[in-house]
Every structure is written in structure tokens, then in C-alpha cells.
Design an enzyme around this catalytic site. Structure first.
Site, PDB file in Angstrom:
ATOM      1  N   LYS A 255       0.853  -1.182   0.000  1.00 41.84           N
ATOM      2  CA  LYS A 255       0.000   0.000   0.000  1.00 41.84           C
ATOM      3  C   LYS A 255       0.895   1.240   0.000  1.00 41.84           C
ATOM      4  O   LYS A 255       1.425   1.637   1.018  1.00 41.84           O
ATOM      5  CB  LYS A 255      -0.945   0.044   1.209  1.00 41.84           C
TER       6      LYS A 255
ATOM      7  N   ALA B 146       3.054   4.185  13.462  1.00 37.96           N
ATOM      8  CA  ALA B 146       3.716   2.941  13.873  1.00 37.96           C
ATOM      9  C   ALA B 146       3.172   2.425  15.200  1.00 37.96           C
ATOM     10  O   ALA B 146       3.054   1.220  15.400  1.00 37.96           O
ATOM     11  CB  ALA B 146       5.218   3.166  13.985  1.00 37.96           C
TER      12      ALA B 146
ATOM     13  N   GLU C 107      10.361   1.677  10.133  1.00 35.64           N
ATOM     14  CA  GLU C 107      11.391   2.690   9.871  1.00 35.64           C
ATOM     15  C   GLU C 107      10.710   4.030   9.989  1.00 35.64           C
ATOM     16  O   GLU C 107       9.872   4.397   9.167  1.00 35.64           O
ATOM     17  CB  GLU C 107      11.992   2.460   8.471  1.00 35.64           C
TER      18      GLU C 107
ATOM     19  N   CYS D   3      13.743  11.228   5.761  1.00 35.05           N
ATOM     20  CA  CYS D   3      13.859  10.937   7.204  1.00 35.05           C
ATOM     21  C   CYS D   3      15.288  11.107   7.704  1.00 35.05           C
ATOM     22  O   CYS D   3      15.518  11.271   8.897  1.00 35.05           O
ATOM     23  CB  CYS D   3      13.345   9.536   7.505  1.00 35.05           C
TER      24      CYS D   3
ATOM     25  N   GLU E 207      10.093  16.321  14.634  1.00 33.75           N
ATOM     26  CA  GLU E 207      10.473  16.216  13.224  1.00 33.75           C
ATOM     27  C   GLU E 207       9.619  17.186  12.406  1.00 33.75           C
ATOM     28  O   GLU E 207       8.406  17.097  12.399  1.00 33.75           O
ATOM     29  CB  GLU E 207      10.249  14.785  12.727  1.00 33.75           C
TER      30      GLU E 207
END
Length: 487
Positions: free
Chosen positions: A178, A236, A253, A287, A391
């Protein structure tokens, strides 16, 4: 909005066929702000069909030899490479990245992912030990796990999707992938090449749609024993919760808040251009990008002056212009989020030295409604500021001064993330010492983003679980069995 002839309409790829969907999501061209594509809004029904196709294809695919699978992966790599320009154009338009970045980084790396795992699958060996006193020999064997659920993000769409598909199918698994609903075009283009490459029907299935619907159905499916996910830490956490009742194996990740540490003996002629790239490449939407730059006080003002002067030279504009350095951010919402961090920094008393809100952005006529932002450098930010802790995932970097090695290690480690770090120094002993103590899955010294795919990739702390690479991906995508023979 009604279907217009100009819009690209994607379809799911299930069991070797393109299958239309009953409802669709609008996908925008980030450089113009216009809808240019319709993406299937898949849910449980589509995911169930894809998992069934993958499950049915598993016995035949998993019984092929590594060499047979390797040849098919190499053929697929050749086909993508043959269409490199078309893939690069599509990736740039869909994601907002510059055509130069798509041509030189994204698509070549997608090709290499298939070639790399086509090669590495031929070279794995298993262990064997002997217990003469018991008259026994032990050995291990590895077998594919089954149907792999692969969920990939919008920042490096084909690059990160193939980084999952290649090892999964090389090891003999079948997959349901996906991609992000915001960047689905290159995945759909790849599906058109699978049959020609000799990939049997059902080995690779791609279901498009939203994480909350299609992604969740995939994660919760009892016949998908393994999930590989690249994306946000928040998502996650949800994947971990949803997959726990099934005891699924996870590779996660996640994000980073990556520091660059510049000591006063750093070679600034190398450090400045590389740190600009590590801060602003792909609009800062990687990232591994640097978003906290710690500079030793002795060279702080010189570094800042040179860094800002060079940042101002980066050209922002139409991604299809080969002279442009910074393309468009992925979406209007994401642009607003990134801008909000700059506003917060200003409210806290930090200084914005260039970029957002300081310099004016001149855009070509057709790109006025696109999601663009200038490379932005912020100084005098406190370590506890959200700009130093969270982030941002945009073309924003914070530069702060430090005094001692001990102090900077502590400050660099004082975030919840631990993905990547860079260290700049000409003192070899210091480079090793600092690299050892940084809580980071990857440490580059005097360089950035130099990757050997043989070696483990992944993060510590909130940056993820598990590693990917030749040996690590092989271990993740296979089950190990210990067999004891008494003679």
C-alpha cells in the site's frame, strides 16, 4: 469533482490484473495545487482480495529457486531503467520533488534495489554445527514467511516501495503493498511492467488508498504475518497495537531529528555544501535530513555566515526546471505545518536568518498556487523548543552553538529519535569516540547519505524497530528453522 478526461485514474493491481474501485480520492500536483489524479479509496474488500491472490500465488513462487527469482528481479530492474525518464517525470509531478532529484536519486535507486536483492539472494548461507559426542549434526534452514504487508511513504515513493518489495519477493514471499495515497503513480506504473518481467500473477499486489482504511485492513488481516512500514512514529504505534493480537513480525522505519555536529577543526569547504544538501535535499522531506546543526563556538559565526549565504543561493521553483534545487512540498496541509514551526520559533525569540517570512519567494506563473517554501535557517533556538525536538520534515534547519564534546553528545541525544547523525571533524580519535556515543542507527562522518546496502539501515528509540539491508532484510523476510539429525 467529476472525472475529466485530463485526469489520470489509477486502479488497484490484484492477482495480475488492474481492478477498478468503487470510490476514489483526489491526488494533487504539489507544484500547481491542482487535482491531477484519482487514486482508489480501497478498504477491507480490496485488501481481502489482494491477500487472497497473494496467498494463492505463494506456493508456486516460494518453490522457485533463488536463481529463478533473481532473474525475474533483474528483468524488472531492466524494464524500470528502460523507462527511467517517464518514471522520473511522474515522480516529480506527483511528489513535488525536482526532476533532477527524481532522475538522479529516486528512480536509479529503485532500479538498484531490485538488482541488489537479485544478487544478494544468491549469496546467503546457513549455519551448521556438529555434536560428535551426541552423534548429532545441527543445521538451519530459512523459508519465506508468507504474505508480506508493505506500507510505504510519500517522500521517496518508488525508492522506498521497491526497498521493501525487492527483498520480500527475492526471499520467496508474496506481497500486498500500500503506497501513500498522495504519491501512487509510480507504483501503478511499475505494476504495468510486472507481467513482462515474468512476475507470476498474485506475487505482487498493490492496493491504493488511505492508511486509516486500506492500511488498517492490511495490518489487521490474519493472513498477513509480517508488516514492513516506513512512516511516522504515531502511525507505527497504531500498527503495533493492531498487529499485537496476531503476533505479527514488524519492521518499522520511522522519523528522525538528526543532528550534525561540526567541530572547530571541520573542513568547512566540504561541510557547508554537504550540510546544505543534508538539510534541504528533496525539500527536507527525507527521514535522514539534518534539522539540528551544532557548531563549536570558535567557528559558529563564520559557519553561520557562510551557511546562510549559500542557502540563499538555492533556487526554489517549478520542479520540472532542471536548474531548480528545491521543489514543492507534498501538500497544502504539510506546508502549513512546516510554516507553523517557523512561526513558533520566532514567537520563542529565535532568529530566522533566511527563508520563510524573511525573504520573498518569486514563483513562475503556473506555480503560484503550489506548495513552495524557501530553505529556512533558524538560529538561537533553545534545545527544549519544539523546533529542536520534533520532526519538521521540511526545508528548515536550526543552527546552535556548543562548547565541549561532552556537552554536544548529551544535547544531540536529548530527543526521542535516534535515526541518523553526522559528525564533522578532522580528528580521527574524536570521530570514533563521538560516533560510538551518539544514540543513532547511522552515523556519517565528514559525509552524508553514503550508503552501502549490505549494511544495516534503521533507527533507535522512536526512530524504529528492526534493520534493513542484505543480511537484515533476508532475516526479516524469512523464518529460520533449526534441524537436528542424529546419525
Amino acid at each position: 469533482m467529476a472525472h475529466s478526461k485530463a485526469l489520470l485514474v489509477l486502479e488497484n493491481f490484484i492477482g495480475g490484473k488492474f481492478v477498478p474501485c468503487s470510490s476514489y480520492i483526489d491526488s494533487y500536483n504539489p507544484s500547481t495545487g491542482d487535482v491531477y489524479c484519482k487514486v482508489p479509496d480501497s478498504g477491507k474488500e480490496e485488501v481481502d482480495a489482494a491477500v487472497k491472490a497473494a496467498k494463492d500465488a505463494f506456493p508456486i513462487w516460494s518453490s522457485k529457486s533463488p536463481l529463478e527469482r533473481s532473474q525475474i528481479l533483474n528483468k524488472l530492474a531492466d524494464l524500470i531503467e528502460h523507462d527511467l525518464e517517464a518514471f522520473a517525470q511522474a515522480e516529480s509531478k506527483d511528489q513535488g520533488k525536482t526532476i533532477t532529484f527524481a532522475r538522479t536519486v529516486d528512480i536509479p535507486r529503485a532500479v538498484y534495489n531490485f538488482r541488489f536483492f537479485a544478487s544478494s539472494i544468491l549469496h546467503h548461507t546457513t549455519e551448521c554445527t556438529e555434536m560428535a559426542i551426541m552423534g548429532c549434526v545441527h543445521y538451519t534452514s530459512r523459508a519465506p514467511v508468507g504474505v508480506a504487508g508493505l506500507i510505504s511513504p510519500w517522500n521517496l515513493p518508488l525508492y522506498l516501495l521497491t526497498w521493501k518489495i525487492a527483498p520480500a519477493i527475492a526471499c520467496g514471499n508474496t506481497v500486498v503493498a500500500k503506497p501513500s495515497e498522495m504519491t501512487s503513480v509510480t507504483a501503478w506504473m511499475m505494476c504495468k511492467l510486472l507481467e513482462k518481467a515474468g512476475v507470476p500473477h498474485g506475487v505482487v499486489n498493490v492496493v491504493f488508498g488511505m492508511g486509516a482504511k486500506a492500511g488498517e485492513a492490511l495490518v489487521c488481516h490474519p493472513d498477513v504475518p509480517l508488516i514492513s512500514f516506513t512512516g511516522s512514529t504515531v502511525t507505527a504505534q497504531r500498527i503495533t497495537e493492531k498487529s499485537a493480537p496476531h503476533c505479527k513480525r514488524l519492521s518499522l522505519e520511522l522519523g528522525g531529528k538528526n543532528p550534525a555536529i561540526v567541530f572547530d577543526d571541520a573542513d568547512l569547504t566540504q561541510c557547508i555544501p554537504t550540510t546544505l544538501r543534508s538539510s534541504f535535499a528533496n525539500q527536507g522531506e527525507i527521514c535522514l535530513c539534518t534539522s539540528r546543526i551544532f557548531v563549536q563556538r570558535g567557528i559558529y559565526s563564520e559557519f553561520l555566515k557562510r551557511f546562510v549565504a549559500e542557502a540563499k543561493k538555492w533556487k526554489v521553483g517549478n520542479p520540472s526546471d532542471p536548474t531548480v534545487d528545491v521543489g514543492a512540498l507534498i501538500s497544502k496541509e504539510h506546508l502549513e505545518k512546516v510554516r507553523s514551526y517557523v512561526k513558533k520559533a520566532q514567537a520563542e525569540g529565535a532568529r530566522v536568518l533566511c527563508g520563510e517570512g524573511v525573504d520573498s519567494l518569486a514563483l513562475p506563473t503556473g506555480n503560484q498556487k503550489g506548495y513552495f517554501m524557501l530553505p529556512t535557517v533558524i538560529a538561537e533556538v533553545k534545545d527544549e523548543s519544539c523546533c529542536m525536538q520534533e520532526e519538521i520534515f521540511g526545508p528548515v534547519t536550526c543552527v546552535v552553538a556548543f562548547d565541549t564534546e561532552e556537552e554536544v553528545i548529551k544535547r544531540a541525544n536529548s530527543v526521542k529519535y535516534g535515526l541518523a547523525a553526522t559528525v564533522w571533524s578532522s580528528n580521527v580519535g574524536r570521530v570514533h569516540r563521538v560516533a560510538q556515543r551518539l544514540q543513532s542507527g547511522l552515523v556519517w562522518t565528514n559525509c552524508w547519505l553514503v550508503r552501502d546496502l549490505n549494511l544495516p539501515f534503521g533507527g533507535m528509540k522512536a526512530s524504529g524497530i528492526g534493520r534493513e539491508g542484505a543480511k537484515d532484510s533476508y532475516e526479516f523476510f524469512t523464518e529460520v528453522k533449526t534441524i537436528t539429525i542424529k546419525h
